[in-house]
Design an enzyme around this catalytic site. Structure first.
Site, short mmCIF file in Angstrom:
data_model
loop_
_atom_site.label_atom_id
_atom_site.label_comp_id
_atom_site.label_asym_id
_atom_site.label_seq_id
_atom_site.Cartn_x
_atom_site.Cartn_y
_atom_site.Cartn_z
CE1 TYR A 146 -4.12 1.63 0.73
CE2 TYR A 146 -3.16 2.29 2.79
CZ TYR A 146 -4.41 2.09 1.91
OH TYR A 146 -5.58 2.83 2.22
CG HIS A 151 -4.19 4.26 -2.97
ND1 HIS A 151 -5.28 4.18 -4.01
CD2 HIS A 151 -4.01 2.84 -2.33
CE1 HIS A 151 -5.73 3.18 -3.42
NE2 HIS A 151 -5.53 2.30 -2.66
CD GLU A 219 -1.99 -2.79 -6.32
OE1 GLU A 219 -0.99 -3.58 -5.95
OE2 GLU A 219 -2.89 -2.85 -5.64
CG ASP A 251 -5.39 -5.85 -5.70
OD1 ASP A 251 -6.05 -6.84 -5.70
OD2 ASP A 251 -5.13 -4.81 -4.58
CD GLN A 258 -11.20 -2.41 -0.07
OE1 GLN A 258 -11.57 -2.40 -1.11
NE2 GLN A 258 -10.00 -1.91 0.59
CE1 TYR A 262 -13.05 -0.68 6.22
CE2 TYR A 262 -10.58 -0.60 6.57
CZ TYR A 262 -11.76 -0.21 6.53
OH TYR A 262 -11.69 1.33 7.17
CE LYS A 271 -8.33 -4.47 -1.97
NZ LYS A 271 -7.73 -3.70 -3.07
CB SER A 275 -4.58 -10.38 -8.51
OG SER A 275 -5.22 -10.51 -7.45
CB THR A 378 -3.62 1.96 -5.76
OG1 THR A 378 -4.38 0.86 -5.60
CG2 THR A 378 -4.45 2.67 -6.85
CA CA Z 1 -4.11 -3.21 -3.79
#
Ligand code: CA
Length: 462
Positions: A146, A151, A219, A251, A258, A262, A271, A275, A378
């Site tokens: 991350y 982001h 990403e 991703d 989420q 999360y 997620k 991917s 991201t």
């Molecule tokens: Ca991600």
């Protein structure tokens, strides 16, 4: 620093594979990224290749003809086996390939029988004979970071306008363990995920059904080269020796799933439904001319702890890579319209370097293995058009404006498509296309190819 600029980066170098000499090609002779091809032969063998221009060169065919002698090439090696090689040994192979493919080398160029077997013409991800580009490596493990502070600030601002960045962010490369089983190659169709979504009001029952807020995340993926033993760690000085190269990573993210799931342990079903990665690994060797300093930290930001701080990494740990996201709706494709660009950002803006991520990942004794995939997180810049997800791109807030505009998550301006359609998130039939490339004065442009995926509809009971 194991990755030096050498004769393989000479911008004047050209190839007898004519398509590689097109200035707009992602794959000039200076690039030579790894890929894996499923051959359309009797035993459907998987073979390792490098991409050049519109072709893929199969290394085992060259080896059988004796052309890789003395390079240490291991017959039958897949990209995971290559990952385990010492970077210096990998470079011997690179130099030999660069020589064999250069315009003035006749060994392969003038051997038409061998050329026919070893140099396969591709159109998109499929060859004329039906060979298919697979994942460039099959990762056993996948971790997603991350590492873009922009982001993290944008997303934090939607959910916590008064406190967008949590106190650990500037000290730790934040990450979570993802799932390797659902990593798919570019071109794979993605079924819209389904699942629980937050109750409409506090204390209510969750909704259940197809995801309504489907998103992408632009990403970079880093592929681990040599691993480390369980209990050992990789120092910041050694970290880049443990990286094979980079690819594009989408991703895919189900924002409504989420939001509900999360807390407190992080991303899960939002997620891991898919991917997508691009079909090529652009090597650390090829990227040598495009290194740059780590993005400057704001005044007053802490210096990373000593185990993640190293002068060389500060000076050259970044990568100057331009990243673009494009979209083509089903209607656009039906009407013969070209995709339109949604965003354009740069990987040099990241708060943490790949080397810092590798070091931090192993500092506790966790072992990384050859071919493992690390996602960067991201990649978003501070301007609206450089935001790497729709969650950010259609959001009307801007924590970087003066004064900041911190609008909670629901106020969005849709993106208009040339058909008159509008998008706040991804609709069924949309194709998302990611591209990445490096440009620098005095060097040949190199690219990563494309990372594509079309969303398929899904009904609640399927
Ligand atoms: Ca991600």
């Amino acid at each position: 620093m194991p990755y030096a600029i050498d004769e393989t980066h000479d911008p004047k170098l050209t190839s007898w594979v004519e398509s590689a000499n097109d200035p707009q090609s992602d794959f000039p002779i200076q690039n030579l990224p790894w890929c894996q091809v499923l051959r359309d032969d009797e035993d459907e063998s998987l073979q390792t290749g490098v991409r050049i221009g519109s072709c893929v060169v199969i290394l085992d065919e060259l080896d059988e003809a004796g052309m890789l002698e003395g390079t240490g090439w291991i017959y039958g090696a897949d990209v995971e086996v290559i990952s385990e090689l010492d970077p210096a040994d990998r470079n011997v192979i690179r130099k030999r390939l660069s020589q064999l493919l250069s315009a003035d080398c006749a060994d392969l160029r003038d051997n038409s029988d061998l050329r026919e077997r070893a140099v396969i013409e591709f159109r998109g991800d499929v060859s004329e004979q039906g060979d298919i580009l697979m994942l460039p490596v099959f990762p056993h493990d996948y971790t997603d970071f991350y590492a873009s502070i922009t982001h993290a600030t944008n997303v934090g601002s939607m959910f916590r306008p008064d406190n967008p960045l949590l106190p650990n962010y500037k000290h730790i490369p934040i990450g979570y363990h993802g799932r390797a089983s659902s990593i798919v190659p570019s071109g794979t169709h993605i079924k819209r995920p389904i699942g629980q979504q937050a109750p409409a009001e506090d204390g209510g029952s969750p909704a259940f059904g197809p995801c309504k807020l489907l998103d992408y995340e632009m990403e970079m993926g880093a592929i681990i080269g040599r691993g480390n033993e369980l209990g050992d760690h990789v120092t910041i000085e050694e970290a880049e020796d443990h990286i094979l190269g980079l690819c594009i990573l989408n991703d895919w993210s189900a924002r409504d799933l989420q939001k509900w799931e999360y807390v407190p342990l992080g991303p899960f079903l939002a997620k891991n439904f898919a991917s997508t990665v691009s079909p090529y690994i652009v090597t650390m060797e090829a990227l040598a001319p495009f290194r740059c300093p780590v993005a400057e930290r704001a005044e007053g930001d802490p210096q990373p702890l000593p185990y993640m701080f190293n002068e060389q990494n500060q000076k050259q740990g970044g990568f100057d890579i331009t990243l673009e996201v494009w979209i083509a709706s089903e209607k656009m494709r039906e009407q013969g319209m070209e995709p339109i660009r949604l965003s354009k950002g740069n990987f040099r803006d990241m708060y943490w370097t790949i080397a810092q991520m590798v070091t931090h990942h192993t500092v506790n004794g966790c072992n990384l293995n050859p071919g493992d995939l690390l996602g960067s997180g991201t990649v978003s810049g501070t301007t609206r058009d450089s935001r790497g997800s729709l969650l950010e791109l259609t959001w009307d807030g801007d924590p970087f404006a003066e004064p900041p505009v911190l609008v909670p998550g629901t106020q969005r301006t849709p993106i208009k498509l040339p058909t008159g359609e509008e998008r706040k998130f991804i609709a069924d039939g949309d194709e998302i296309i990611m591209k990445a490339y490096c440009e620098r004065e005095g060097y040949r442009r190199i690219g990563f190819g494309e990372c594509r995926g079309i969303i398929e509809p899904r009904r609640a009971n399927t």
